[in-house]
Design an enzyme around this catalytic site. Structure first.
Site, PDB file in Angstrom:
ATOM      1  N   ASN A  66      17.390  50.042  10.055  1.00 19.95           N
ATOM      2  CA  ASN A  66      16.820  49.462   8.834  1.00 19.95           C
ATOM      3  C   ASN A  66      17.880  48.542   8.236  1.00 19.95           C
ATOM      4  OD1 ASN A  66      15.691  48.841   6.404  1.00 19.95           O
ATOM      5  ND2 ASN A  66      15.725  50.934   5.582  1.00 19.95           N
ATOM      6  N   TRP A  67      17.664  47.260   8.419  1.00 18.44           N
ATOM      7  CA  TRP A  67      18.656  46.289   7.925  1.00 18.44           C
ATOM      8  C   TRP A  67      18.660  46.174   6.410  1.00 18.44           C
ATOM      9  CZ3 TRP A  67      18.145  41.343  11.515  1.00 18.44           C
ATOM     10  CH2 TRP A  67      18.628  41.667  12.795  1.00 18.44           C
ATOM     11  N   LYS A  68      17.613  46.696   5.771  1.00 17.95           N
ATOM     12  CA  LYS A  68      17.449  46.521   4.312  1.00 17.95           C
ATOM     13  C   LYS A  68      17.549  45.029   3.984  1.00 17.95           C
ATOM     14  CE  LYS A  68      18.955  51.212   3.812  1.00 17.95           C
ATOM     15  NZ  LYS A  68      19.577  52.266   3.018  1.00 17.95           N
ATOM     16  N   GLY A 122      23.589  55.792   2.340  1.00 17.15           N
ATOM     17  CA  GLY A 122      24.628  54.838   1.977  1.00 17.15           C
ATOM     18  C   GLY A 122      25.829  55.464   1.291  1.00 17.15           C
ATOM     19  N   GLY A 131      20.715  52.966   8.578  1.00 17.99           N
ATOM     20  CA  GLY A 131      20.923  51.836   7.678  1.00 17.99           C
ATOM     21  C   GLY A 131      22.161  51.059   8.077  1.00 17.99           C
ATOM     22  N   GLY A 132      23.250  51.261   7.332  1.00 20.18           N
ATOM     23  CA  GLY A 132      24.483  50.495   7.497  1.00 20.18           C
ATOM     24  C   GLY A 132      24.955  50.349   8.939  1.00 20.18           C
ATOM     25  N   GLU A 176      14.330  53.614  -1.589  1.00 20.69           N
ATOM     26  CA  GLU A 176      14.728  52.448  -2.395  1.00 20.69           C
ATOM     27  C   GLU A 176      13.505  51.745  -2.987  1.00 20.69           C
ATOM     28  OE1 GLU A 176      17.196  50.767   0.678  1.00 20.69           O
ATOM     29  OE2 GLU A 176      18.598  52.422   0.382  1.00 20.69           O
ATOM     30  N   GLU A 194      14.949  61.402   4.783  1.00 21.27           N
ATOM     31  CA  GLU A 194      16.162  60.744   4.310  1.00 21.27           C
ATOM     32  C   GLU A 194      16.534  61.309   2.940  1.00 21.27           C
ATOM     33  OE1 GLU A 194      16.638  56.620   6.249  1.00 21.27           O
ATOM     34  OE2 GLU A 194      15.272  56.376   4.577  1.00 21.27           O
ATOM     35  N   HIS A 246      10.082  54.031   1.521  1.00 19.14           N
ATOM     36  CA  HIS A 246      11.532  54.249   1.534  1.00 19.14           C
ATOM     37  C   HIS A 246      11.984  54.568   0.112  1.00 19.14           C
ATOM     38  CE1 HIS A 246      15.818  53.574   1.908  1.00 19.14           C
ATOM     39  NE2 HIS A 246      15.664  53.692   3.224  1.00 19.14           N
ATOM     40  N   SER A 273      23.319  58.031   6.306  1.00 19.58           N
ATOM     41  CA  SER A 273      24.704  57.979   6.787  1.00 19.58           C
ATOM     42  C   SER A 273      24.861  58.375   8.260  1.00 19.58           C
ATOM     43  CB  SER A 273      25.617  58.818   5.897  1.00 19.58           C
ATOM     44  OG  SER A 273      25.625  58.304   4.578  1.00 19.58           O
TER      45      SER A 273
HETATM   46  P1  13P Z   1      22.432  54.527   5.640  1.00 22.20           P
HETATM   47  O1  13P Z   1      22.389  54.815   7.114  1.00 22.20           O
HETATM   48  O2  13P Z   1      23.159  53.263   5.303  1.00 22.20           O
HETATM   49  O3  13P Z   1      22.885  55.715   4.858  1.00 22.20           O
HETATM   50  O4  13P Z   1      20.895  54.241   5.201  1.00 22.20           O
HETATM   51  C1  13P Z   1      19.935  55.138   5.564  1.00 22.20           C
HETATM   52  C2  13P Z   1      18.615  54.544   5.272  1.00 22.20           C
HETATM   53  O5  13P Z   1      18.226  54.432   4.124  1.00 22.20           O
HETATM   54  C3  13P Z   1      17.803  54.056   6.388  1.00 22.20           C
HETATM   55  O6  13P Z   1      16.505  53.768   5.997  1.00 22.20           O
END
Ligand code: 13P
Length: 257
Positions: free
Chosen positions: A16-18, A179, A238-239, A107, A173, A105, A217
């Site tokens: 997930n590049w966000k 994050g 994510g990251g 967010e 999640e 999600h 994470s």
């Molecule tokens: P991180 O892997 O950066 O913690 O993000 C997780 C996430 O929200 C994937 O959708």
């Protein structure tokens, strides 16, 4: 996309590049994936910002022989075309070759106030055009500290009831692990994934295909331990999906799981 049956047996690793990416960087990343060996046991997907989905999809077709699925991060709650400025419909996502759509999600919930009712509409829109929704659920730190995590997740999962599908994909999640570098313990993941599995069976029946991904994470160092947990069918990353090295290492760990 791979055959329906196969994908519900595979481990899913979805990046997930966000709100990250640029045309040139995305292309460079796609070209790096060319050297990655084909892994039959792993379904790989990338969820890019909407403006880059077509670029990614084309690159995957041309450069990668469709070895990576195109995933969207969100979709409109409105089913049809019309006067909804700024919105992108499920039908449009299908039109450009999207395979999987993230729904709910945390967010989206945190910054845009999306709750169950909107998520349910989005799930229906995605299913109606033949795409696969990936429902994201997760409790806050406050809710976990109050011992309410299962109650919260059960409420978030309740929107699955009565959906017209036999294929259910969920990403667990925990909000406090996103994050933050603070990954849930394997005991916490095992307990919640077992709970989610049971809830899905009771909401959707015993004959559904299920994938439950962990997210929060996940990185090259902890992926193998997470994939070894019962009912962990993959990861939403994510990251660590923004760099080829770490994402490829996670895919590798899924393959060896
Ligand atoms: P991180 O892997 O950066 O913690 O993000 C997780 C996430 O929200 C994937 O959708």
């Amino acid at each position: 996309m791979q055959s329906e049956n196969t994908m519900w047996q595979q481990k899913w690793v979805i990046g997930n590049w966000k709100m990250n990416g640029r045309l040139q960087n995305n292309n460079a990343l796609m070209h790096r994936f060319r050297v990655m060996p084909t892994v039959d046991s792993v379904l790989i997907g990338l969820a890019a910002p909407t403006v880059y989905l077509l670029q990614l999809h084309n690159a995957m077709q041309i450069v990668l022989n469709n070895r990576i699925l195109t995933c969207a991060q969100d979709v409109s709650k409105f089913p049809d075309n019309g006067a909804y400025t700024g919105e992108v419909s499920a039908e449009m996502l299908a039109d450009i070759g999207t395979d999987i759509v993230l729904i709910g999600h945390s967010e989206r919930s945190l910054y845009f106030g999306e709750k169950n009712e909107i998520q349910r509409l989005k799930m229906e829109n995605v299913l109606n055009v033949g795409l696969i929704p990936l429902l994201c659920v997760g409790e806050s730190l406050e809710e976990r500290e109050a011992g309410r995590e299962q109650e919260v997740i059960a409420d978030q999962l309740s929107i699955l009831k009565g959906l017209n599908t036999k294929n259910i994909a969920v990403a667990y999640e925990p909000v406090w692990a996103i994050g933050t570098g603070k990954v849930a313990t394997t005991d916490q993941i095992a307990a919640m994934h077992g709970f989610i599995h049971k809830e899905i069976l009771s909401l959707c029946g015993n004959d559904v295909n299920i994938r439950i991904l962990y997210g929060g994470s996940v990185n090259a160092n902890n992926a193998a331990a997470i994939f070894a947990v019962p009912y962990v069918d993959g990861a939403l990353v994510g990251g660590a999906s923004l760099s080829y090295e770490s994402f490829a290492a996670i895919i590798n760990a899924a393959q060896e799981a």
